[in-house]
Design an enzyme around this catalytic site. Structure first.
Site: not given
Ligand code: NAD
Ligand code: TYD
Length: 359
Positions: A141-143, A166, A170, A230, A297, A301
């Site tokens: 993922t780009d996260e 998460y 990853k 996103r 929120d 985030h």
């Protein structure tokens, strides 16, 4: 082993992990219908809440000689060893993961087990295949790159700065894959992509959750001020990009995959409301935008993700085909036409069915 190899490679027995999830099931569907692949697909999935064999029921019925399902947890090394030797696995495309950021905030344990230990197990059994083994493709993922301000893009050499359990899990798995390539010459490729959307996505993620809540007249939760951004990638474009990387990418390389579709969350929610009002007006005649509810929120985030995929475009000639508007309309139509799939997910029928089928 030759790490730099640009000629097109072929596989006989491809093990796909997490093939009953959203992207994995789309990938298997894409590949089974792809004229350029005639080998077997062995789908290893332990069927968590996000794994649904119904996603591939037609493939299982129509392609029983080429498609094999094995209900196995990638944290179980012994079972993986058996499968790799039984099916003579020569390549892996690794999707299996705990994938939802909100769940990783509430309960990170499974993310560490599956995303890190599970990936480690798969690398070990792949390495044990020796020179027979052709490729380990790792889907990420780009996260892992963290969060951007108003400007800039994630590139393949952007430093890792994961912010959620998460994305941290990853990131750890990406590093392990890279290390197995550098240290043991395992032939690997890695892809880091933006947010996917499309058919078969479990309705905990933004787009399917908003579509289903809007259809049911329920509140549409928007975190914070709704201005988080996103980039959105239609799942079929993603599947094509993965296959392009697997067959023609350079070993040891990472490729970013993006959809050319940066959007603020609030705009997406408004678009879904407007498209649904146009094609399936609400029973009470009210605009669905009235259902939008700004809620507390998400902790930590990430503000903005944006992908520079020029490497994939320049080196492997890939670009996304779908625009966000066309992809979103296709997705909404898919959910409108798959009421039984939605009902089964909502009332847990498919979980009961899995118990009956697989114990
Ligand atoms: P998903 O949650 O829909 O599916 C995950 C699948 O993995 C499920 O079928 C589940 O049963 C299976 N699984 C989970 N733990 C397992 C285990 N221990 N052993 C065997 N199987 C297990 O996820 P997705 O959205 O399809 O994502 C697939 C991959 O793509 C993940 O690696 C994710 O990190 C990555 N990714 C997803 C997105 C996205 O927007 N969905 C974006 C970037 C990267
Ligand atoms: P999500 O689909 O969970 O993907 P990710 O967290 O991996 O990007 O969320 C996409 C964006 O939408 C993210 O900024 C969080 C936001 N969001 C909401 O505003 N409301 C929701 O109910 C959900 C699930 C997400």
């Amino acid at each position: 082993m030759n790490i730099k190899n640009k000629s097109k490679i072929e596989f006989k027995n491809l093990l796909v992990t997490g093939g009953c999830g959203f992207i994995g099931s789309n990938f298997i569907r894409y590949l089974i219908n792809n004229k350029n692949y005639s080998g077997k697909i062995i789908n290893v999935d332990c069927l968590t809440y996000a794994g649904n064999p119904e996603n591939l029921a037609d493939i299982a019925a129509d392609y029983s000689s080429r498609y094999i399902f094995q209900k196995v947890n990638i944290c179980d090394l012994k079972k993986l060893e058996k499968i790799f030797s039984k099916y003579d696995i020569d390549a892996v495309c690794h999707f299996a993961a705990e994938s939802h950021v909100d769940r990783s905030i509430k309960a990170p344990g499974n993310f560490i087990q599956t995303n890190i230990i599970g990936t480690f197990n798969l690398l070990e059994v792949s390495k044990a295949r020796g020179d027979e083994f052709r490729l380990f493709h790792h889907v990420s993922t780009d996260e892992v790159y963290g969060s951007l301000g108003a400007k800039g893009f994630f590139r393949e050499n952007t430093p890792y700065r994961p912010n959620s359990p998460y994305s941290a899990s990853k990131a750890a798995s990406d590093h392990l894959v890279r290390a197995y390539c550098k240290t043991f010459s395992l032939p690997v490729t890695i892809s880091n992509c933006s947010n996917n959307y499309g058919p078969y996505q479990f309705p905990e993620k933004l787009i399917p959750l908003i579509i289903l809540n809007a259809l049911e007249g329920k509140p549409l939760p928007v975190y914070g001020d709704g201005k988080n951004v996103r980039d959105w990638l239609y799942v079929e474009d993603h599947c094509e990009a993965i296959w392009r990387i697997m067959t023609t990418g350079d070993k040891g390389e990472t490729y970013n995959i993006g959809g050319n579709a940066e959007m603020e969350n609030i705009l997406i929610v408004q678009m879904i409301c407007d498209i649904l009002d146009e094609i399936k007006p609400a029973g009470n005649g009210r605009p669905r935008r009235n259902l939008i509810a700004f809620v507390k929120d998400r902790p930590g985030h990430d503000r903005r993700y944006a992908i520079d995929f020029s490497k994939l475009k320049k080196e492997l000639n890939w670009s996304p085909k779908e625009s966000f508007d066309s992809g979103l309309r296709k997705t909404i139509n898919w959910y409108l036409h798959h009421k039984k799939w939605i009902k089964n997910i909502k009332n847990g029928t498919y979980l009961k069915w899995i118990k009956e089928q697989y114990g």
